[in-house]
Write a protein that holds these residues in place. Sequence first.
Motif, PDB file in Angstrom:
ATOM      1  N   ARG A 227       0.846  -1.208   0.000  1.00  0.00           N
ATOM      2  CA  ARG A 227       0.000   0.000   0.000  1.00  0.00           C
ATOM      3  C   ARG A 227       0.884   1.263   0.000  1.00  0.00           C
ATOM      4  O   ARG A 227       0.618   2.207  -0.755  1.00  0.00           O
TER       5      ARG A 227
ATOM      6  N   GLU B 134       0.832   3.989  -2.944  1.00  0.00           N
ATOM      7  CA  GLU B 134       0.385   5.360  -2.629  1.00  0.00           C
ATOM      8  C   GLU B 134       1.498   6.398  -2.781  1.00  0.00           C
ATOM      9  O   GLU B 134       1.243   7.588  -2.648  1.00  0.00           O
TER      10      GLU B 134
ATOM     11  N   THR C  18       4.133   6.840  -0.781  1.00  0.00           N
ATOM     12  CA  THR C  18       4.515   7.362   0.535  1.00  0.00           C
ATOM     13  C   THR C  18       5.964   7.824   0.522  1.00  0.00           C
ATOM     14  O   THR C  18       6.844   7.116   0.025  1.00  0.00           O
TER      15      THR C  18
END
Length: 114
Positions: free
Chosen positions: A47, A51, A53
């Motif tokens: 994830r 995304e 990050t």
Amino acid sequence: MPRIFTTAVADVYPHYVTKVTKKGRTQDELDEVIRWLTGYDQPALERHLAEGTTFEDFFDRAQLNPASELITGSVCGVKVQEVEDPLMRRIRYLDKLVDELAKGKAMDKVLRST
């Protein structure tokens, strides 16, 4: 603030994959090392990559492995244990683990198994 702090982990991750697979290690082993260091499970790691990050947020949300303090040695001529900025030290920990994995070190040694 060093540019790496605002760089997406997903932008560097393919370079980690290339580095370890060129030396006969696997992406699964790389992911295991990252999960060990950060405390993320595989879905959380994926994830964060999806995304985009940043390293700052990635390590801010991580539950750093208590054994990470056992990571010592140099990365790019800098001793990781002497890096003063906590975020930069965590990034250097990751770099050091990736280096050790790529150099063929046994997984239990990379993961600081006692």
